[in-house]
Design a protein around this motif. Sequence first.
Motif, PDB file in Angstrom:
ATOM      1  N   CYS A   1       0.823  -1.203   0.000  1.00 18.87           N
ATOM      2  CA  CYS A   1       0.000   0.000   0.000  1.00 18.87           C
ATOM      3  C   CYS A   1       0.860   1.257   0.000  1.00 18.87           C
ATOM      4  O   CYS A   1       0.630   2.181  -0.787  1.00 18.87           O
ATOM      5  CB  CYS A   1      -0.921  -0.024   1.221  1.00 18.87           C
ATOM      6  SG  CYS A   1      -2.000   1.415   1.362  1.00 18.87           S
ATOM      7  N   LEU A   2       1.856   1.288   0.867  1.00 18.02           N
ATOM      8  CA  LEU A   2       2.719   2.470   0.953  1.00 18.02           C
ATOM      9  C   LEU A   2       3.577   2.640  -0.296  1.00 18.02           C
ATOM     10  O   LEU A   2       3.897   3.773  -0.682  1.00 18.02           O
ATOM     11  CB  LEU A   2       3.608   2.373   2.193  1.00 18.02           C
ATOM     12  CG  LEU A   2       2.881   2.487   3.535  1.00 18.02           C
ATOM     13  CD1 LEU A   2       3.866   2.346   4.691  1.00 18.02           C
ATOM     14  CD2 LEU A   2       2.131   3.813   3.638  1.00 18.02           C
ATOM     15  N   ALA A   3       3.937   1.530  -0.949  1.00 21.06           N
ATOM     16  CA  ALA A   3       4.707   1.613  -2.195  1.00 21.06           C
ATOM     17  C   ALA A   3       3.870   2.277  -3.280  1.00 21.06           C
ATOM     18  O   ALA A   3       4.359   3.139  -4.027  1.00 21.06           O
ATOM     19  CB  ALA A   3       5.156   0.224  -2.636  1.00 21.06           C
ATOM     20  N   LYS A   4       2.602   1.887  -3.366  1.00 25.17           N
ATOM     21  CA  LYS A   4       1.709   2.497  -4.344  1.00 25.17           C
ATOM     22  C   LYS A   4       1.500   3.980  -4.042  1.00 25.17           C
ATOM     23  O   LYS A   4       1.476   4.813  -4.947  1.00 25.17           O
ATOM     24  CB  LYS A   4       0.366   1.760  -4.368  1.00 25.17           C
ATOM     25  CG  LYS A   4       0.371   0.480  -5.172  1.00 25.17           C
ATOM     26  CD  LYS A   4      -1.013  -0.118  -5.261  1.00 25.17           C
ATOM     27  CE  LYS A   4      -1.030  -1.301  -6.219  1.00 25.17           C
ATOM     28  NZ  LYS A   4      -0.853  -0.902  -7.620  1.00 25.17           N
ATOM     29  N   PHE A   5       1.348   4.306  -2.761  1.00 25.56           N
ATOM     30  CA  PHE A   5       1.170   5.710  -2.391  1.00 25.56           C
ATOM     31  C   PHE A   5       2.422   6.522  -2.734  1.00 25.56           C
ATOM     32  O   PHE A   5       2.321   7.663  -3.189  1.00 25.56           O
ATOM     33  CB  PHE A   5       0.849   5.839  -0.906  1.00 25.56           C
ATOM     34  CG  PHE A   5       0.695   7.269  -0.455  1.00 25.56           C
ATOM     35  CD1 PHE A   5      -0.427   7.998  -0.815  1.00 25.56           C
ATOM     36  CD2 PHE A   5       1.682   7.874   0.311  1.00 25.56           C
ATOM     37  CE1 PHE A   5      -0.564   9.322  -0.409  1.00 25.56           C
ATOM     38  CE2 PHE A   5       1.555   9.190   0.719  1.00 25.56           C
ATOM     39  CZ  PHE A   5       0.431   9.922   0.355  1.00 25.56           C
ATOM     40  N   THR A   6       3.584   5.923  -2.524  1.00 29.05           N
ATOM     41  CA  THR A   6       4.833   6.597  -2.876  1.00 29.05           C
ATOM     42  C   THR A   6       4.895   6.887  -4.367  1.00 29.05           C
ATOM     43  O   THR A   6       5.331   7.962  -4.795  1.00 29.05           O
ATOM     44  CB  THR A   6       6.046   5.738  -2.459  1.00 29.05           C
ATOM     45  OG1 THR A   6       5.987   5.499  -1.052  1.00 29.05           O
ATOM     46  CG2 THR A   6       7.351   6.430  -2.797  1.00 29.05           C
ATOM     47  N   VAL A   7       4.446   5.928  -5.171  1.00 31.71           N
ATOM     48  CA  VAL A   7       4.403   6.136  -6.623  1.00 31.71           C
ATOM     49  C   VAL A   7       3.434   7.269  -6.959  1.00 31.71           C
ATOM     50  O   VAL A   7       3.711   8.090  -7.849  1.00 31.71           O
ATOM     51  CB  VAL A   7       4.002   4.831  -7.348  1.00 31.71           C
ATOM     52  CG1 VAL A   7       3.731   5.087  -8.833  1.00 31.71           C
ATOM     53  CG2 VAL A   7       5.093   3.786  -7.196  1.00 31.71           C
ATOM     54  N   LEU A   8       2.307   7.329  -6.252  1.00 32.84           N
ATOM     55  CA  LEU A   8       1.350   8.410  -6.459  1.00 32.84           C
ATOM     56  C   LEU A   8       2.004   9.766  -6.195  1.00 32.84           C
ATOM     57  O   LEU A   8       1.838  10.715  -6.981  1.00 32.84           O
ATOM     58  CB  LEU A   8       0.141   8.222  -5.537  1.00 32.84           C
ATOM     59  CG  LEU A   8      -0.900   9.349  -5.532  1.00 32.84           C
ATOM     60  CD1 LEU A   8      -1.552   9.488  -6.894  1.00 32.84           C
ATOM     61  CD2 LEU A   8      -1.945   9.100  -4.455  1.00 32.84           C
ATOM     62  N   ILE A   9       2.773   9.867  -5.113  1.00 30.36           N
ATOM     63  CA  ILE A   9       3.464  11.108  -4.777  1.00 30.36           C
ATOM     64  C   ILE A   9       4.529  11.439  -5.822  1.00 30.36           C
ATOM     65  O   ILE A   9       4.745  12.608  -6.174  1.00 30.36           O
ATOM     66  CB  ILE A   9       4.102  10.998  -3.369  1.00 30.36           C
ATOM     67  CG1 ILE A   9       3.016  10.851  -2.312  1.00 30.36           C
ATOM     68  CG2 ILE A   9       4.946  12.222  -3.070  1.00 30.36           C
ATOM     69  CD1 ILE A   9       2.008  11.965  -2.301  1.00 30.36           C
ATOM     70  N   MET A  10       5.179  10.409  -6.337  1.00 31.20           N
ATOM     71  CA  MET A  10       6.181  10.611  -7.385  1.00 31.20           C
ATOM     72  C   MET A  10       5.533  11.135  -8.664  1.00 31.20           C
ATOM     73  O   MET A  10       6.086  12.005  -9.343  1.00 31.20           O
ATOM     74  CB  MET A  10       6.927   9.298  -7.655  1.00 31.20           C
ATOM     75  CG  MET A  10       7.802   8.856  -6.501  1.00 31.20           C
ATOM     76  SD  MET A  10       8.474   7.179  -6.704  1.00 31.20           S
ATOM     77  CE  MET A  10       9.583   7.408  -8.082  1.00 31.20           C
ATOM     78  N   LEU A  11       4.364  10.599  -8.991  1.00 25.46           N
ATOM     79  CA  LEU A  11       3.645  11.081 -10.163  1.00 25.46           C
ATOM     80  C   LEU A  11       3.232  12.544 -10.000  1.00 25.46           C
ATOM     81  O   LEU A  11       3.289  13.331 -10.945  1.00 25.46           O
ATOM     82  CB  LEU A  11       2.410  10.210 -10.417  1.00 25.46           C
ATOM     83  CG  LEU A  11       2.680   8.775 -10.876  1.00 25.46           C
ATOM     84  CD1 LEU A  11       1.378   7.979 -10.934  1.00 25.46           C
ATOM     85  CD2 LEU A  11       3.367   8.757 -12.235  1.00 25.46           C
TER      86      LEU A  11
ATOM     87  N   ALA B   1       4.876  14.707  -8.279  1.00 22.82           N
ATOM     88  CA  ALA B   1       6.114  15.469  -8.454  1.00 22.82           C
ATOM     89  C   ALA B   1       6.424  15.663  -9.934  1.00 22.82           C
ATOM     90  O   ALA B   1       6.862  16.746 -10.356  1.00 22.82           O
ATOM     91  CB  ALA B   1       7.276  14.758  -7.754  1.00 22.82           C
ATOM     92  N   VAL B   2       6.191  14.616 -10.732  1.00 16.60           N
ATOM     93  CA  VAL B   2       6.399  14.715 -12.178  1.00 16.60           C
ATOM     94  C   VAL B   2       5.502  15.798 -12.765  1.00 16.60           C
ATOM     95  O   VAL B   2       5.935  16.610 -13.607  1.00 16.60           O
ATOM     96  CB  VAL B   2       6.128  13.358 -12.863  1.00 16.60           C
ATOM     97  CG1 VAL B   2       6.087  13.511 -14.378  1.00 16.60           C
ATOM     98  CG2 VAL B   2       7.188  12.342 -12.466  1.00 16.60           C
TER      99      VAL B   2
END
Length: 256
Positions: free
Chosen positions: A103-113, A115-116
């Motif tokens: 779950c936290l990995a997916k949320f981290t990807v969301l935050i990275m997106l 940032a993009v």
Amino acid sequence: MSFSSLIGVELTKIRRSKIFLILLAPVLMMWLPSVINSDMIFDVRGVPITPENNFFIQGFMGMVWFMIPASLVICTVLLNQTERTNKGILKMLSLPISTVKMCLAKFTVLIMLAAVQMVMAIGAYYASAAIATGMQDYNFVLDPLYVCKNVLCIYIAAIPMAAVYWAISTLIKTPIFSVGMGLASIVPSVLMINTKIWFAYPMSYPFYLLMIEYGKAAEGVYETQIAWLPWLPVAIGITILALAVSCIRYGASERR
């Protein structure tokens, strides 16, 4: 599997998706009108603000009010739906990996997106400002440090909102309802920043910061000081609570 490896897996899943086009589209939609209507930037209607600051504020106003939240809503649903086809979520849950880490990995990807998208917004701003400068023979380009600092603040302020949207997407499995609830939550943000409890509504945070900057650029229009208390502890509490709910409920229906 390490947390960084999980993030890598999640990034691989979206590599061939159209999610980056989804992030780019609203950026172009916001800055293209700014270029086309750049002559109207000089009409400040008596507000004591310079044209270059007006260009920056007006361009980002639509981004912080609607486009950034809407992008987060859509991205949360898309990230969750990557596991829904071919019962991929069941395969993931069968692995000896903590669902909290998933779950936290997916949320981290969301935050990275997110940032993009912020980087895209900065690029679009400078491209638009350069074009408008040539069209109007007036320098609309602001100092990069000023622009990056404000965009970074907007990005950080959007994290609690992203956490809430992530929690909604894990609680509501039907995509159309999840998207509908997320988009519906955007509208009141303009009204909420003018109330005494604005800090309790994460969707208003980016808009609030932009209005603070507007107040600094146009003296007397809006407040110029950030009310850190009780905003900061409330924002942190909302983020932690939303992520806790997400981690607890992630994959709960599939595990039954």
